[in-house]
Design a protein around this motif. Structure first.
Motif, PDB file in Angstrom:
ATOM      1  N   ASP B 249       0.840  -1.195   0.000  1.00 23.47           N
ATOM      2  CA  ASP B 249       0.000   0.000   0.000  1.00 23.47           C
ATOM      3  C   ASP B 249       0.875   1.245   0.000  1.00 23.47           C
ATOM      4  O   ASP B 249       0.408   2.351  -0.235  1.00 23.47           O
ATOM      5  CB  ASP B 249      -0.887   0.017   1.249  1.00 23.47           C
ATOM      6  N   CYS B 250       2.133   1.046   0.331  1.00 25.26           N
ATOM      7  CA  CYS B 250       3.091   2.145   0.394  1.00 25.26           C
ATOM      8  C   CYS B 250       4.479   1.567   0.137  1.00 25.26           C
ATOM      9  O   CYS B 250       4.789   0.486   0.631  1.00 25.26           O
ATOM     10  CB  CYS B 250       3.028   2.788   1.788  1.00 25.26           C
ATOM     11  N   ILE B 251       5.273   2.260  -0.660  1.00 23.88           N
ATOM     12  CA  ILE B 251       6.643   1.800  -0.916  1.00 23.88           C
ATOM     13  C   ILE B 251       7.606   2.915  -0.524  1.00 23.88           C
ATOM     14  O   ILE B 251       7.438   4.062  -0.942  1.00 23.88           O
ATOM     15  CB  ILE B 251       6.850   1.429  -2.404  1.00 23.88           C
ATOM     16  N   VAL B 252       8.578   2.571   0.324  1.00 22.24           N
ATOM     17  CA  VAL B 252       9.576   3.554   0.749  1.00 22.24           C
ATOM     18  C   VAL B 252      10.931   3.161   0.169  1.00 22.24           C
ATOM     19  O   VAL B 252      11.443   2.076   0.453  1.00 22.24           O
ATOM     20  CB  VAL B 252       9.669   3.630   2.288  1.00 22.24           C
ATOM     21  N   PHE B 253      11.483   4.046  -0.641  1.00 20.91           N
ATOM     22  CA  PHE B 253      12.789   3.801  -1.247  1.00 20.91           C
ATOM     23  C   PHE B 253      13.874   4.449  -0.396  1.00 20.91           C
ATOM     24  O   PHE B 253      13.817   5.645  -0.125  1.00 20.91           O
ATOM     25  CB  PHE B 253      12.851   4.395  -2.660  1.00 20.91           C
ATOM     26  N   CYS B 254      14.851   3.652   0.030  1.00 22.86           N
ATOM     27  CA  CYS B 254      15.995   4.240   0.742  1.00 22.86           C
ATOM     28  C   CYS B 254      17.266   3.544   0.289  1.00 22.86           C
ATOM     29  O   CYS B 254      18.073   3.114   1.099  1.00 22.86           O
ATOM     30  CB  CYS B 254      15.803   4.182   2.250  1.00 22.86           C
ATOM     31  N   VAL B 255      17.403   3.426  -1.028  1.00 23.66           N
ATOM     32  CA  VAL B 255      18.579   2.765  -1.597  1.00 23.66           C
ATOM     33  C   VAL B 255      19.573   3.801  -2.108  1.00 23.66           C
ATOM     34  O   VAL B 255      19.182   4.880  -2.547  1.00 23.66           O
ATOM     35  CB  VAL B 255      18.187   1.832  -2.772  1.00 23.66           C
ATOM     36  N   PRO B 256      20.873   3.464  -2.038  1.00 20.19           N
ATOM     37  CA  PRO B 256      21.871   4.352  -2.640  1.00 20.19           C
ATOM     38  C   PRO B 256      21.805   4.252  -4.160  1.00 20.19           C
ATOM     39  O   PRO B 256      21.143   3.360  -4.700  1.00 20.19           O
ATOM     40  CB  PRO B 256      23.196   3.788  -2.123  1.00 20.19           C
ATOM     41  N   HIS B 257      22.480   5.164  -4.827  1.00 21.35           N
ATOM     42  CA  HIS B 257      22.552   5.126  -6.281  1.00 21.35           C
ATOM     43  C   HIS B 257      23.578   4.083  -6.705  1.00 21.35           C
ATOM     44  O   HIS B 257      24.769   4.235  -6.442  1.00 21.35           O
ATOM     45  CB  HIS B 257      22.961   6.508  -6.801  1.00 21.35           C
ATOM     46  N   VAL B 277      -1.437   3.244  -4.388  1.00 16.70           N
ATOM     47  CA  VAL B 277      -0.228   3.101  -3.567  1.00 16.70           C
ATOM     48  C   VAL B 277       0.415   4.469  -3.290  1.00 16.70           C
ATOM     49  O   VAL B 277       0.242   5.419  -4.058  1.00 16.70           O
ATOM     50  CB  VAL B 277       0.788   2.166  -4.288  1.00 16.70           C
ATOM     51  N   ARG B 278       1.093   4.578  -2.138  1.00 17.38           N
ATOM     52  CA  ARG B 278       1.904   5.757  -1.826  1.00 17.38           C
ATOM     53  C   ARG B 278       3.363   5.451  -2.123  1.00 17.38           C
ATOM     54  O   ARG B 278       3.820   4.337  -1.837  1.00 17.38           O
ATOM     55  CB  ARG B 278       1.802   6.101  -0.339  1.00 17.38           C
ATOM     56  N   ILE B 279       4.079   6.445  -2.643  1.00 17.14           N
ATOM     57  CA  ILE B 279       5.498   6.278  -2.952  1.00 17.14           C
ATOM     58  C   ILE B 279       6.300   7.329  -2.196  1.00 17.14           C
ATOM     59  O   ILE B 279       6.007   8.524  -2.285  1.00 17.14           O
ATOM     60  CB  ILE B 279       5.753   6.454  -4.473  1.00 17.14           C
ATOM     61  N   VAL B 280       7.297   6.862  -1.430  1.00 16.18           N
ATOM     62  CA  VAL B 280       8.168   7.781  -0.691  1.00 16.18           C
ATOM     63  C   VAL B 280       9.615   7.497  -1.077  1.00 16.18           C
ATOM     64  O   VAL B 280      10.025   6.335  -1.136  1.00 16.18           O
ATOM     65  CB  VAL B 280       7.971   7.609   0.838  1.00 16.18           C
ATOM     66  N   ASN B 281      10.383   8.545  -1.352  1.00 13.58           N
ATOM     67  CA  ASN B 281      11.794   8.355  -1.692  1.00 13.58           C
ATOM     68  C   ASN B 281      12.679   9.284  -0.872  1.00 13.58           C
ATOM     69  O   ASN B 281      12.588  10.501  -0.976  1.00 13.58           O
ATOM     70  CB  ASN B 281      12.022   8.583  -3.193  1.00 13.58           C
ATOM     71  N   VAL B 282      13.513   8.675  -0.019  1.00 13.91           N
ATOM     72  CA  VAL B 282      14.483   9.445   0.770  1.00 13.91           C
ATOM     73  C   VAL B 282      15.904   8.964   0.495  1.00 13.91           C
ATOM     74  O   VAL B 282      16.834   9.317   1.215  1.00 13.91           O
ATOM     75  CB  VAL B 282      14.207   9.336   2.295  1.00 13.91           C
ATOM     76  N   GLY B 283      16.056   8.115  -0.556  1.00 11.39           N
ATOM     77  CA  GLY B 283      17.381   7.568  -0.863  1.00 11.39           C
ATOM     78  C   GLY B 283      18.079   8.399  -1.925  1.00 11.39           C
ATOM     79  O   GLY B 283      18.675   9.428  -1.626  1.00 11.39           O
ATOM     80  N   ARG B 284      17.964   7.944  -3.174  1.00 12.95           N
ATOM     81  CA  ARG B 284      18.532   8.683  -4.287  1.00 12.95           C
ATOM     82  C   ARG B 284      17.477   8.831  -5.368  1.00 12.95           C
ATOM     83  O   ARG B 284      16.707   7.907  -5.627  1.00 12.95           O
ATOM     84  CB  ARG B 284      19.755   7.943  -4.855  1.00 12.95           C
ATOM     85  N   GLY B 285      17.458  10.012  -5.990  1.00 11.93           N
ATOM     86  CA  GLY B 285      16.436  10.324  -6.979  1.00 11.93           C
ATOM     87  C   GLY B 285      16.382   9.353  -8.138  1.00 11.93           C
ATOM     88  O   GLY B 285      15.317   9.108  -8.712  1.00 11.93           O
ATOM     89  N   SER B 286      17.527   8.758  -8.472  1.00 12.34           N
ATOM     90  CA  SER B 286      17.589   7.886  -9.638  1.00 12.34           C
ATOM     91  C   SER B 286      16.751   6.620  -9.497  1.00 12.34           C
ATOM     92  O   SER B 286      16.495   5.930 -10.475  1.00 12.34           O
ATOM     93  CB  SER B 286      19.051   7.501  -9.906  1.00 12.34           C
ATOM     94  N   ALA B 287      16.304   6.293  -8.288  1.00 14.68           N
ATOM     95  CA  ALA B 287      15.510   5.065  -8.090  1.00 14.68           C
ATOM     96  C   ALA B 287      14.152   5.139  -8.787  1.00 14.68           C
ATOM     97  O   ALA B 287      13.547   4.113  -9.084  1.00 14.68           O
ATOM     98  CB  ALA B 287      15.325   4.786  -6.599  1.00 14.68           C
ATOM     99  N   ALA B 305       2.728  11.030  -3.399  1.00 16.36           N
ATOM    100  CA  ALA B 305       4.155  10.736  -3.287  1.00 16.36           C
ATOM    101  C   ALA B 305       4.788  11.699  -2.298  1.00 16.36           C
ATOM    102  O   ALA B 305       4.294  12.808  -2.084  1.00 16.36           O
ATOM    103  CB  ALA B 305       4.836  10.857  -4.650  1.00 16.36           C
ATOM    104  N   GLY B 306       5.870  11.249  -1.673  1.00 13.90           N
ATOM    105  CA  GLY B 306       6.660  12.098  -0.783  1.00 13.90           C
ATOM    106  C   GLY B 306       8.106  12.005  -1.225  1.00 13.90           C
ATOM    107  O   GLY B 306       8.691  10.927  -1.201  1.00 13.90           O
ATOM    108  N   LEU B 307       8.670  13.119  -1.655  1.00 14.38           N
ATOM    109  CA  LEU B 307      10.003  13.085  -2.257  1.00 14.38           C
ATOM    110  C   LEU B 307      10.971  14.026  -1.548  1.00 14.38           C
ATOM    111  O   LEU B 307      10.693  15.214  -1.400  1.00 14.38           O
ATOM    112  CB  LEU B 307       9.925  13.490  -3.736  1.00 14.38           C
TER     113      LEU B 307
END
Lengths: 366, 366
Positions: B249-257, B277-287, B305-307
């Motif tokens: 229901d929500c995906i949080v990205f926190c991966v390095p480039h 779905v909700r999308i959150v990215n606090v890792g790298r924009g390229s994901a 989305a939360g960016l």
């Protein structure tokens, strides 16, 4: 046997609620939107003089209806319960209802997680300055430019935004992590004081404990040993709001509107605030004297504020809205799509308990 | 005996750090801001040909410096460690440094709570639609007016704001809890998928578990039994991002480039997203492929989305900034005043361990 009749203040009952099928087998639900105080009283005296419950499903706006002794004097003797489909009940004279033998219920803890999530949101926002960062990014379309608010020393009284000196160079370490002179912090390892540790306050406490804050609280009486054990983490009790204030890096208000909660933040208590404290209010707007709040934000005593409720609702003081060291939401503590489901369930449980089983209600507030 | 020399890339060392007094007793710290690649290489060949460590304290902006094999070819033999005062190290060719015997370190988990707090903030914002609510309140100065966005069916392509039909009446239950057709939800009881469960991912998991979400994750290999036990709550592992997607229901990205994390969200994976779905990215924009993200926000596949990070940093795509179903922050994952303290401590611990004690470093990343 005829089914007990329920007056539903609203247009459409929650037919899609999983529990409604059974409920409507037990009760006859009659939707009704009163046009005025007179209309409401007349209907209670005549066609609705046999109702067992009033289910306040929607708030009836733009009418002269007053929920006090006058209205209660028209309650039929059959009426046992007035159930509100949300938390706040300060617009109702619960004592007057009780005098007529009517139990007042709200949704109890059914919507606590929603309100607590919003409180958590405001705590995070007030520590990290997210509103001003978001505004800055939307203005600039560029991270380097957006982040130039870092290291600034003051907010402009005109724009409410940080004043960026000419040739201001942003550098993490040289300029410090402050915006308009207000330091950005991590909530971890800082002390939060929760004013009111009821159902909502406890849910807030759980969340703030999870982000590493030291939870302090004040309420009429301390938690019992059993209640504290159930919480599962350490909390510190203070006898009064005044005694708790000096310890707090952040204060979260989640108290209902009562004579004793009006202007807890006032000129006197503002004097003992810890400099740079964060203030969050998800309870009732009356808990904060907004003039004092504004003064403290201006002079830096309060670093940031997060407000979901306001003194003069539905109006909001323009001076608050113009500041970007405040994060604002329009009283959305329980505004989620799943909330009505939980709320309706709480109301149906109370109405059934009181009307069918002669109980005292699960979420009685009068 | 002369003290080992440390080149500090920046202007001012962290003299106010509690650990710095001892550190500067052991090391001679030389601040240096290279003007260009040529300048950097020349200085390494001459006046800095005896340094033991390079402490990258500030990011050196607006130069042509490239942190790869060419620079490494000028490293003196005395150089043992290159310590970065933040998390991301994708701008450095770690293998080239390693080939010259130089250990690359970042701040490890020192700043994880800060980044995790911001991820939590974005999750809450994306479930509750706070950005559009705040914007609406600042526009309207009135709660009733601000809340008229509730029950709206679409966002305007021009303003990015919900379209409010004439005579739109807001009513909690009739209109549902949606804004511009996007449903507001409670994170509690919903499923989150964390992409990358390293130091930051684990801190994020703790916080999302505390607000009642079911934590799922994907990474190269599952947590060991011991690691999972240390976490203290149940998590569900998926072998690949693709396999995890449909549950979330929500995906949080926190991966390095890295080459394998580029455009994890793409046209193909977008097809198996759970609607809303909700999308959150606090890792790298390229994901995230931002074109795909925008398309999914437009057609409702993605609710909000939360960016904090963006594909073309420091620039941010104007189409993102114009949308109010996105909450935005300008790469402030670790932007707090206490963070430099933690970061400096991590760096000093690594430099001491490697240079003075011949260790392998605590936060080695190459």
């Amino acid at each position: 046997m005829t089914k007990p009749r329920i007056l539903l203040l609203g247009t459409v009952p929650p037919a899609d609620n999983p529990d409604y099928a059974l409920f409507s087998r037990d009760f006859e639900v009659v939707p009704f939107v009163p046009k005025s105080m007179t209309d409401f009283c007349q209907k209670l005296d005549t066609i609705y003089n046999d109702i067992s419950a009033i289910w306040m499903f929607d708030f009836v706006e733009n009418t002269d209806i007053s929920y006090g002794a006058e209205l209660a004097s028209h309650f039929p003797e059959t009426l046992k319960v007035w159930a509100i489909a949300w938390v706040g009940y300060d617009f109702v004279d619960g004592a007057a209802f009780r005098k007529k033998g009517v139990i007042l219920t709200n949704t109890g803890s059914a919507t606590s997680p929603q309100v607590a999530d919003l409180a958590l949101y405001h705590v995070l926002a007030s520590y990290r300055g997210t509103s001003v960062f978001e505004r800055s990014l939307r203005d600039q379309l560029n991270l380097s430019e957006a982040r130039k608010i870092l290291g600034t020393k003051e907010f402009s009284p005109e724009t409410g935004l940080p004043v960026i000196p000419v040739d201001h160079r942003v550098n993490y370490f040289d300029y410090g992590m402050a915006i308009g002179g207000k330091v950005l912090n991590t909530p971890q390892d800082s002390t939060v004081g929760i004013v009111g540790l009821g159902a909502i306050g406890k849910e807030i406490a759980k969340r703030l404990n999870a982000i590493g804050m030291y939870v302090n609280y004040t309420k009429r009486s301390p938690l019992s040993e059993e209640e504290e054990k159930k919480l599962g983490f350490t909390v510190t009790y203070h006898e009064s709001f005044e005694k708790m204030i000096p310890y707090c890096d952040c204060i979260v208000f989640c108290v209902p509107h009562t004579p004793s909660t009006i202007h807890l933040l006032n000129e006197k208590t503002a004097k003992i605030l810890k400099p740079g404290v964060r203030i969050v209010n998800v309870g009732r707007g009356s808990a904060l004297d907004e003039n004092v709040l504004l003064q403290c934000l201006e002079d830096g005593t309060i670093s940031h504020a997060g407000l979901d409720v306001f003194e003069s609702e539905p109006l909001v003081d323009e001076r608050l809205v113009k500041r970007w060291d405040i994060t604002l939401t329009p009283h959305i503590g329980s505004t989620t799509s799943d909330n009505p489901k939980h709320a309706a369930k709480a109301n149906m449980a109370d109405i059934s308990n009181i009307v069918l089983h002669g109980g005292k209600g699960y979420n009685t507030v009068n």
